[in-house]
Design a protein around this motif. Sequence first.
Motif, PDB file in Angstrom:
ATOM      1  N   ASN A 263      -3.779  30.700 -14.280  1.00  0.00           N
ATOM      2  CA  ASN A 263      -4.595  29.813 -13.449  1.00  0.00           C
ATOM      3  C   ASN A 263      -5.940  30.475 -13.162  1.00  0.00           C
ATOM      4  OD1 ASN A 263      -4.955  30.590 -10.483  1.00  0.00           O
ATOM      5  ND2 ASN A 263      -2.791  31.071 -10.828  1.00  0.00           N
TER       6      ASN A 263
ATOM      7  N   ASN B 285     -13.608  26.829  -3.464  1.00  0.00           N
ATOM      8  CA  ASN B 285     -12.487  26.027  -3.961  1.00  0.00           C
ATOM      9  C   ASN B 285     -12.975  24.701  -4.511  1.00  0.00           C
ATOM     10  OD1 ASN B 285     -10.048  27.451  -3.715  1.00  0.00           O
ATOM     11  ND2 ASN B 285     -10.127  27.239  -1.489  1.00  0.00           N
TER      12      ASN B 285
ATOM     13  N   TRP C 131      -5.648  34.569  -5.057  1.00  0.00           N
ATOM     14  CA  TRP C 131      -6.962  33.944  -4.856  1.00  0.00           C
ATOM     15  C   TRP C 131      -7.137  33.415  -3.440  1.00  0.00           C
ATOM     16  CZ3 TRP C 131      -7.063  28.791  -3.445  1.00  0.00           C
ATOM     17  CH2 TRP C 131      -5.928  28.023  -3.741  1.00  0.00           C
ATOM     18  N   LYS C 132      -6.003  33.097  -2.793  1.00  0.00           N
ATOM     19  CA  LYS C 132      -6.099  32.541  -1.434  1.00  0.00           C
ATOM     20  C   LYS C 132      -6.735  33.521  -0.457  1.00  0.00           C
ATOM     21  CE  LYS C 132      -2.603  29.047  -2.031  1.00  0.00           C
ATOM     22  NZ  LYS C 132      -1.212  28.639  -1.941  1.00  0.00           N
TER      23      LYS C 132
ATOM     24  N   LYS D  49      -8.140  30.558 -10.843  1.00  0.00           N
ATOM     25  CA  LYS D  49      -8.492  31.202  -9.574  1.00  0.00           C
ATOM     26  C   LYS D  49      -7.936  32.627  -9.512  1.00  0.00           C
ATOM     27  CE  LYS D  49      -9.333  26.944  -7.034  1.00  0.00           C
ATOM     28  NZ  LYS D  49      -8.947  26.041  -5.930  1.00  0.00           N
ATOM     29  N   ASP D  50      -6.729  32.822 -10.018  1.00  0.00           N
ATOM     30  CA  ASP D  50      -6.187  34.179 -10.050  1.00  0.00           C
ATOM     31  C   ASP D  50      -6.891  35.037 -11.110  1.00  0.00           C
ATOM     32  OD1 ASP D  50      -4.417  34.143  -7.931  1.00  0.00           O
ATOM     33  OD2 ASP D  50      -2.708  33.454  -9.134  1.00  0.00           O
TER      34      ASP D  50
ATOM     35  N   TYR E 295      -0.767  25.540  -8.661  1.00  0.00           N
ATOM     36  CA  TYR E 295      -1.167  26.940  -8.481  1.00  0.00           C
ATOM     37  C   TYR E 295      -2.551  27.143  -7.906  1.00  0.00           C
ATOM     38  CZ  TYR E 295       3.048  27.976 -11.100  1.00  0.00           C
ATOM     39  OH  TYR E 295       4.356  28.083 -11.482  1.00  0.00           O
ATOM     40  N   CYS E 296      -3.370  26.097  -7.904  1.00  0.00           N
ATOM     41  CA  CYS E 296      -4.758  26.276  -7.448  1.00  0.00           C
ATOM     42  C   CYS E 296      -5.141  25.416  -6.256  1.00  0.00           C
ATOM     43  CB  CYS E 296      -5.737  26.031  -8.594  1.00  0.00           C
ATOM     44  SG  CYS E 296      -5.709  27.349  -9.807  1.00  0.00           S
ATOM     45  N   LYS E 297      -4.158  24.786  -5.647  1.00  0.00           N
ATOM     46  CA  LYS E 297      -4.544  23.959  -4.485  1.00  0.00           C
ATOM     47  C   LYS E 297      -3.690  24.290  -3.263  1.00  0.00           C
ATOM     48  CE  LYS E 297      -7.129  20.380  -6.660  1.00  0.00           C
ATOM     49  NZ  LYS E 297      -7.143  19.066  -7.278  1.00  0.00           N
TER      50      LYS E 297
ATOM     51  N   TYR F 113      -2.518  23.082 -12.500  1.00  0.00           N
ATOM     52  CA  TYR F 113      -3.602  23.423 -11.575  1.00  0.00           C
ATOM     53  C   TYR F 113      -3.289  23.016 -10.134  1.00  0.00           C
ATOM     54  CZ  TYR F 113      -8.447  24.150 -10.082  1.00  0.00           C
ATOM     55  OH  TYR F 113      -9.585  24.599  -9.449  1.00  0.00           O
TER      56      TYR F 113
ATOM     57  N   SER G 122      -1.296  33.541  -6.812  1.00  0.00           N
ATOM     58  CA  SER G 122      -1.972  33.023  -5.597  1.00  0.00           C
ATOM     59  C   SER G 122      -2.753  34.028  -4.769  1.00  0.00           C
ATOM     60  CB  SER G 122      -0.989  32.315  -4.644  1.00  0.00           C
ATOM     61  OG  SER G 122      -0.481  31.179  -5.279  1.00  0.00           O
TER      62      SER G 122
ATOM     63  N   ASP H 256     -12.655  23.496  -8.380  1.00  0.00           N
ATOM     64  CA  ASP H 256     -11.860  22.281  -8.626  1.00  0.00           C
ATOM     65  C   ASP H 256     -12.686  21.249  -9.397  1.00  0.00           C
ATOM     66  OD1 ASP H 256     -10.048  23.612  -7.092  1.00  0.00           O
ATOM     67  OD2 ASP H 256     -10.130  22.263  -5.362  1.00  0.00           O
TER      68      ASP H 256
END
Length: 289
Positions: free
Chosen positions: A128, A262, A253-254, A130-131, A287-289, A284, A251, A266
């Motif tokens: 993903n 973000n 990225w959080k 973001k990671d 894992y990205c929201k 996505y 995750s 996105d």
Amino acid sequence: HDQLLFLYNGIPYPTTFCSPEVFKALESFEARSDDVILAGYPKSGTNWLSQILNDLIDISQKKTPGREGSANAKELAEFPYLEVGDAEKYERMTKLPSPRFIVTHLRPENLPKSIFKNKVKILLLIRNPKDVATSSYHFSNSMASLPSYETWDDFFTNFTTKKVPWGCYLEYLSEWNKYIDKENIMTVTYEEVKENRALSVKNIAAFFGIPLTEEELQLVVERSSFQSMKKNSEKTHGPMGNIFFRKGGVSDWKNLFSEDQNKKMDKVFEELLGGTKIGKKLKYDLYCK
Ligand code: A3P
């Protein structure tokens, strides 16, 4: 940053690892149909999947009469990253026994034509975005030969404006999406290997036609755990080896992304990868929201 990167075909590469001469020489590289190729953008887990593939190749070689212990012999091995090294590397690679293990961070359009012509099997590893950005930020700041960034915001700007080594990850994904249906390509996500390593190892072995006993499977699975790879990192990657094994999770990225960042990521994801097969595989929204 400018001294640490150079442009080739419009994409930035790190000067310490790559050169225009090597890219030129690479064009005429002759792939073998039994080469084992791992394709993955930097920080998507390429060292992890390399560990798995190397073990699988070793297991298969030990069972091939006449080949026991010969292939992958340390003194013959080349640094497996296809585009990293000197321009004579490809000449030396012609002398390596089959199967040769090759890793690449390149986009498909920058790979030598013979790879597709000879229908070489490629394991395409994706993670993903973001990671990937998060991992990349930390890694760049711990490696002197890569650009470093004073703040995460500074890195994020470079990541989204395509000024990072090996170019824009989202474009990378959208280029690979054009190849996703080819029978010689198997796609695997970092997150699914994390979820069920045994199942992934089984599927990867089957794709490359490597039979595995239950015991062999367990061995590959154990040796590729984050803890075990981190513990061995000095042996496998030298004194600074631990920087390749930072957190090894999903995750993180959080801890870095702002609301605004973000939204930006996105939006670009939707534009470039919304509705694509590779986008679906990445899950996505999960894992990205
Ligand atoms: P993090 O920085 O998020 O920890 P690459 O090998 O392509 O450079 O990718 C590095 C990323 O893969 C790092 O992510 C690293 O920790 C992770 N990684 C390496 N080995 C792993 C393993 N055995 N299990 C899970 N993640 C691993």
